[in-house]
Design an enzyme around this catalytic site. Structure first.
Site, PDB file in Angstrom:
ATOM      1  N   ASP A  13      61.339  29.250  24.387  1.00  0.00           N
ATOM      2  CA  ASP A  13      60.606  28.703  25.536  1.00  0.00           C
ATOM      3  C   ASP A  13      60.837  27.216  25.793  1.00  0.00           C
ATOM      4  O   ASP A  13      59.893  26.472  26.095  1.00  0.00           O
ATOM      5  CB  ASP A  13      59.110  28.975  25.395  1.00  0.00           C
ATOM      6  CG  ASP A  13      58.774  30.454  25.342  1.00  0.00           C
ATOM      7  OD1 ASP A  13      59.691  31.282  25.512  1.00  0.00           O
ATOM      8  OD2 ASP A  13      57.602  30.785  25.120  1.00  0.00           O
ATOM      9  N   ASP A  52      59.495  32.314  29.074  1.00  0.00           N
ATOM     10  CA  ASP A  52      58.344  32.861  29.774  1.00  0.00           C
ATOM     11  C   ASP A  52      58.809  33.086  31.211  1.00  0.00           C
ATOM     12  O   ASP A  52      59.458  32.209  31.798  1.00  0.00           O
ATOM     13  CB  ASP A  52      57.181  31.861  29.766  1.00  0.00           C
ATOM     14  CG  ASP A  52      56.223  32.053  28.607  1.00  0.00           C
ATOM     15  OD1 ASP A  52      56.486  32.886  27.720  1.00  0.00           O
ATOM     16  OD2 ASP A  52      55.200  31.349  28.595  1.00  0.00           O
ATOM     17  N   HIS A  54      56.858  34.636  34.209  1.00  0.00           N
ATOM     18  CA  HIS A  54      55.626  35.267  34.663  1.00  0.00           C
ATOM     19  C   HIS A  54      55.607  35.564  36.159  1.00  0.00           C
ATOM     20  O   HIS A  54      56.124  34.770  36.952  1.00  0.00           O
ATOM     21  CB  HIS A  54      54.437  34.354  34.357  1.00  0.00           C
ATOM     22  CG  HIS A  54      54.251  34.056  32.911  1.00  0.00           C
ATOM     23  ND1 HIS A  54      54.319  35.008  31.921  1.00  0.00           N
ATOM     24  CD2 HIS A  54      53.946  32.885  32.276  1.00  0.00           C
ATOM     25  CE1 HIS A  54      54.083  34.447  30.745  1.00  0.00           C
ATOM     26  NE2 HIS A  54      53.867  33.162  30.932  1.00  0.00           N
ATOM     27  N   HIS A  71      52.018  28.589  34.992  1.00  0.00           N
ATOM     28  CA  HIS A  71      53.228  28.014  34.390  1.00  0.00           C
ATOM     29  C   HIS A  71      54.333  29.064  34.353  1.00  0.00           C
ATOM     30  O   HIS A  71      54.076  30.259  34.331  1.00  0.00           O
ATOM     31  CB  HIS A  71      52.943  27.502  32.972  1.00  0.00           C
ATOM     32  CG  HIS A  71      52.615  28.593  31.998  1.00  0.00           C
ATOM     33  ND1 HIS A  71      51.363  29.185  31.943  1.00  0.00           N
ATOM     34  CD2 HIS A  71      53.376  29.214  31.072  1.00  0.00           C
ATOM     35  CE1 HIS A  71      51.366  30.128  31.006  1.00  0.00           C
ATOM     36  NE2 HIS A  71      52.578  30.179  30.471  1.00  0.00           N
ATOM     37  N   LYS A  96      60.169  37.090  28.718  1.00  0.00           N
ATOM     38  CA  LYS A  96      58.947  37.683  28.192  1.00  0.00           C
ATOM     39  C   LYS A  96      57.759  37.307  29.063  1.00  0.00           C
ATOM     40  O   LYS A  96      57.846  36.372  29.855  1.00  0.00           O
ATOM     41  CB  LYS A  96      58.739  37.265  26.736  1.00  0.00           C
ATOM     42  CG  LYS A  96      58.630  35.779  26.515  1.00  0.00           C
ATOM     43  CD  LYS A  96      58.699  35.434  25.030  1.00  0.00           C
ATOM     44  CE  LYS A  96      58.395  33.998  24.750  1.00  0.00           C
ATOM     45  NZ  LYS A  96      57.055  33.554  25.055  1.00  0.00           N
ATOM     46  N   CYS A 141      54.183  30.266  20.476  1.00  0.00           N
ATOM     47  CA  CYS A 141      55.336  31.157  20.628  1.00  0.00           C
ATOM     48  C   CYS A 141      56.352  31.054  19.493  1.00  0.00           C
ATOM     49  O   CYS A 141      56.942  32.061  19.106  1.00  0.00           O
ATOM     50  CB  CYS A 141      55.982  30.927  21.985  1.00  0.00           C
ATOM     51  SG  CYS A 141      54.836  31.314  23.341  1.00  0.00           S
TER      52      CYS A 141
END
Length: 190
Positions: A13, A52, A54, A71, A96, A141
């Site tokens: 990340d 990440d 999202h 975020h 993810k 993470c």
């Protein structure tokens, strides 16, 4: 020096939203980039970056009742890797937290502890038995990824100087990782 021919470097990340000025900035997050870039120059069989990624209404966002500000929305600047991260060594990307209803701290499993991101299958397909984990944030993470790696029977190292956490004192986190089978190595070990 460690033989890296059956090893993967996992960059957790390292994204604009987790760096200073980002929506969920890790204090001093940009200070790891020199160490991360140095690690990525080593002859790992694979360099895998997690992201990440999202949806705009992700369950982890405070606007949806979650604990975090908005975020790393898929396709946004905040979800991108910073320009100061050497991207040419990256051989694979694992995205993810892609489902609205479920978060994923670990690079291996969603937080439901049942849904795989595909990282374990990728590593096994590449003949990897050792992983080196670094990135952001150490206390979320990075820790989740390292502990899952141990759980999947990978020899697992974390490089402390290539990690930063939200908590200012990482000593307790690093001790927890060691107690659970993660080996801490400095940059010069690779």
């Amino acid at each position: 020096m460690i033989d890296l021919s059956r090893s993967a470097l996992i960059l957790v990340d390292i994204q604009n939203d987790f760096l200073p000025g980002g929506a969920l900035a890790v204090p001093g997050g940009d200070s790891i980039l020199e160490a991360v870039n140095a690690l990525a120059r080593r002859p790992f069989r694979a360099v895998i970056a997690t992201q990440d990624w999202h949806p705009p209404d992700h369950c982890s966002f405070s606007s949806q009742g979650g604990p975090w500000p908005i975020h790393c929305v898929a396709g946004s600047y905040g979800a991108d890797f910073p320009k100061t991260l050497r991207s040419e060594p990256v051989t694979h990307i694992i995205r993810k937290g892609v489902l609205q209803e479920r978060d994923s701290y670990s690079g291996f499993l969603d937080n439901d502890r049942a849904t795989s991101t595909g990282l374990d299958g990728l590593l096994r397909g590449l003949g990897i038995d050792h992983v080196v984990v670094c990135g952001l944030a150490l206390d979320y993470c990075v820790t989740a990824t390292a502990l899952d790696a141990v759980g999947y029977d990978y020899k697992t190292n974390v490089v402390p100087e290539a990690c930063r956490g939200i908590a200012t004192d990482s000593k307790v986190i690093l001790e927890k990782l060691e107690k659970q089978g993660v080996l801490l190595k400095n940059l010069n070990a690779f």
